[in-house]
Motif scaffolding. Structure first.
Motif, PDB file in Angstrom:
ATOM      1  N   ILE A 469       0.756  -1.274  -0.065  1.00  0.00           N
ATOM      2  CA  ILE A 469      -0.121  -0.414   0.022  1.00  0.00           C
ATOM      3  C   ILE A 469       0.877   1.206   0.120  1.00  0.00           C
ATOM      4  O   ILE A 469      -0.269   2.289  -0.653  1.00  0.00           O
ATOM      5  CB  ILE A 469      -1.100  -0.002   1.589  1.00  0.00           C
ATOM      6  N   LEU A 470       1.692   1.328   0.698  1.00  0.00           N
ATOM      7  CA  LEU A 470       2.826   2.067   1.049  1.00  0.00           C
ATOM      8  C   LEU A 470       2.816   2.718  -0.472  1.00  0.00           C
ATOM      9  O   LEU A 470       3.772   3.812  -0.774  1.00  0.00           O
ATOM     10  CB  LEU A 470       3.591   2.287   1.856  1.00  0.00           C
ATOM     11  N   ILE A 471       3.745   1.320  -1.392  1.00  0.00           N
ATOM     12  CA  ILE A 471       4.514   1.578  -2.617  1.00  0.00           C
ATOM     13  C   ILE A 471       3.619   2.335  -3.792  1.00  0.00           C
ATOM     14  O   ILE A 471       3.832   3.411  -4.566  1.00  0.00           O
ATOM     15  CB  ILE A 471       4.632   0.674  -2.608  1.00  0.00           C
ATOM     16  N   ALA A 472       2.220   1.375  -3.636  1.00  0.00           N
ATOM     17  CA  ALA A 472       1.242   1.685  -4.649  1.00  0.00           C
ATOM     18  C   ALA A 472       0.860   3.144  -4.038  1.00  0.00           C
ATOM     19  O   ALA A 472      -0.079   4.150  -5.143  1.00  0.00           O
ATOM     20  CB  ALA A 472      -0.168   0.655  -4.430  1.00  0.00           C
ATOM     21  N   GLY A 473       0.342   3.624  -2.881  1.00  0.00           N
ATOM     22  CA  GLY A 473      -0.007   5.422  -2.962  1.00  0.00           C
ATOM     23  C   GLY A 473       1.200   6.255  -3.288  1.00  0.00           C
ATOM     24  O   GLY A 473       0.595   7.139  -3.392  1.00  0.00           O
TER      25      GLY A 473
END
Length: 608
Positions: A469-473
């Motif tokens: 989620i951190l990377i995708a966000g």
């Protein structure tokens, strides 16, 4: 500068402050960034959500599955044992070996992938040695980042820069043109981490000493007097055991010996299984037996058995298949008042009772005819899955103690050759660009599930969703910076301001620009933006474009300064228990050292 560019830079600045403050979870900050960019009209809904379908995110998710398969098959444990064996009791030697190993392997596969695979290995090493996780996780990430400087295919920015050279009609880099600078950076990086970096890293609780742990197999068996009672015996061709089943032989009743395991040669080497009542013995089988000396000697002579040694390597193999546990007879158990023979204990539960303690003292003599009582503690042996089944049978048993070795059990150990073949095929496909990297990794992950090295439930469980989620966000931020022209504006301005100070100043400037932009934009996107600028600047100045292009490639891999500048760093944040500032403290001086090495070596490798 447009209003959208100003808004995007403001969102970027607030995100950096929130990351540094460490008051809000990193994945939550990433989602806030995504929402702010969409609600501000800077990106479309499709662009805001594009990160969740980005190849990098999907590849990382699949690599978690591949890494779990390497753990369940014991491959990761074997590699970890090798690192511990060579590294010994020295954390500094282990750190150097870890960085060198990761950099070497990562030269031929995804740096993100190698980190995902090595995280469980490092966690196991720390658990067994008591070394600090936070002292090894960041060196793991840095070693993986340095691997990107080793070969042409080691990281996408290298390929991007190479493509820009081709597009400009220039000679492209060779496969190993990166290797000299990569090796030099690795040597300097290891020296820095040993001399300075380790001291700047936090120490997690319990480091410097082994964490509290349960008893080992030997310690668990000691109170039952089993220390010298385990025998490994080969069945000769003339033995009366050949062709007979264990249940029919009644060895425990007639001879006072307990056969608990069987060893045979399988397709991929020796296979060790528990001995059950239906087990039929063959000529050449090797059995594992528990008995006191006198009955053992009599049985060996009577049945024409050949005693065999048990070395440390074999013990590890046996522990992978056969375990022990202490179980307490429950107050309402139907076993109370019945003997092991009456209860058909081994047939029913697929485990063998090695010893019984009653009121803290082991029972001597024959166990099969001893009626069980409430409160009896049984030491049982069998396959780990059958021992695990006892934990679910709360009506009959309460599992009191499992040995420490249970944490190192590889349930799919026999499928290790298949896992290795899948890994090799994945690396070959990625190395020779047979299919896109994400496809190669996803096929490998599905193949690991298909050959049952890992179940689908476990596959979903092992994926580190906060990291994804951190990377995708954060990926939409790169889109916003590109769409608004903010990145190009900053890069062009900086290059224009230092171009008049000569090629060395330009190389230094390009390194700084690439490293700084790479803090907030993926290193691949950074290379796409800056590589053409660097090549054009070199041609305008009449100097080697290869030196300038290589500077951009090296700086793109030098993403040491923040936990969100690359997925490689993001992956180790949780297991290393790092804060944003931890990466800054260690990463900034590391980046400066890489810059110095690059500025010294690149003009020698590619004369200006």
């Amino acid at each position: 500068m447009t209003g959208e560019a100003i808004y995007t830079l403001a969102v970027l600045g607030i995100a950096v402050v929130l990351f540094a403050s460490d008051r809000i979870r990193l994945d939550v900050v990433a989602l806030l960034v995504l929402l702010a960019l969409f609600l501000g009209g800077v990106i479309t809904l499709e662009e805001a959500l594009a990160g969740f379908s980005d190849p990098v995110v999907l590849m990382i998710a699949a690599l978690f599955v591949v890494g779990e398969a390497l753990a369940t098959t014991g491959i990761a444990f074997s590699l970890g044992d090798w690192l511990m064996r060579v590294g010994g009791a020295s954390q500094t030697r282990l750190l150097a070996l870890l960085m060198a190993t990761v950099a070497g392997i990562g030269a031929f596969m995804s740096s993100t992938g190698i980190v995902a695979i090595f995280i469980p290995i490092v966690l196991r090493i720390c658990r067994k040695t008591g070394f600090s996780r936070s002292r090894l996780m960041m060196p793991l990430a840095f070693g993986a980042l340095i691997s990107g400087m080793m070969t042409l295919i080691a990281t996408p920015p290298n390929l991007v820069v190479n493509a820009e050279l081709r597009r400009a009609g220039l000679e492209p880099f060779g496969f190993f043109d990166f290797t000299p600078i990569g090796v030099a950076v690795l040597v300097v990086g290891i020296a820095f981490m040993l001399a300075v970096g380790m001291r700047l890293l936090p120490q997690d609780a319990g480091s410097g000493q082994r964490r509290a742990k349960g008893r080992s197999l030997a310690e668990l068996a000691a109170p039952y007097g089993l220390a010298d009672r385990v025998y490994r015996l080969r069945i000769a061709s003339g033995s009366a055991l050949v062709g007979q089943t264990l249940g029919a032989l009644k060895l425990r009743t007639l001879f006072g010996v307990n056969v608990v395991g069987l060893e045979r040669q399988g397709r991929f080497g020796r296979e060790i299984t528990p001995a059950l009542p239906h087990t039929r013995f063959r000529d050449g089988d090797i059995i594992y037996m528990v008995a006191t000396r006198e009955p053992a000697v009599h049985f060996i002579e009577k049945q024409s058995l050949e005693p065999l040694p048990i070395d440390d390597s074999l013990r590890r193999d046996v522990w992978q298949e056969l375990g022990i546990a202490e179980v307490l007879i429950a107050p309402d158990s139907k076993l109370i008042g019945r003997t092991l023979e009456q209860a058909a204990f081994r047939s029913r539960y697929h485990v063998s009772v090695l010893g019984i303690q009653r009121k803290g003292k082991p029972i001597a003599g024959s166990l099969v005819s001893e009626p069980l009582q409430f409160g009896d503690v049984l030491l049982v042996s069998g396959a780990w899955k059958d021992i695990g089944a006892l934990q679910a049978d709360r009506s009959e048993f309460l599992v009191l103690n499992l040995p420490e070795e249970v944490k190192d059990v590889a349930p799919a150990r026999r499928r290790a050759p298949l896992a290795i073949a899948i890994m090799v095929a994945m690396i070959v496909a990625m190395t020779f660009d047979l299919v896109p990297n994400v496809v190669a990794v996803m096929v490998a992950a599905l193949a690991m599930v298909a050959v049952r090295t890992v179940s689908m439930d476990d596959a979903y469980r092992v994926i580190n969703w906060p990291s994804l989620i951190l990377i995708a966000g954060m990926l939409p931020l790169a889109t916003a910076l590109g769409n608004t022209g903010a990145t190009a504006l900053i890069a062009d301005g900086l290059v224009g301001s230092i171009g008049g100070f000569g090629p060395y100043a330009m190389m230094a400037g390009l390194f700084v620009i690439t490293a700084v932009v790479g803090l907030f934009v993926s290193n691949t996107a950074t290379a796409v933006l800056i590589a053409p600028i660097a090549i054009a600047a070199a041609l305008d100045m009449g100097v080697s474009p290869h030196a300038f292009a290589m500077t951009v490639a090296v700086a793109a891999s030098a993403a040491f300064m923040t936990p969100v500048s690359t997925p490689v760093n993001t992956l180790v944040v949780a297991p290393g228990n790092y804060r944003f500032v931890d990466f800054a403290k260690v990463g900034v001086p590391m980046t400066i050292l890489v810059a110095v090495v690059a500025l010294i070596l690149l003009p020698l490798l590619f004369p200006l």
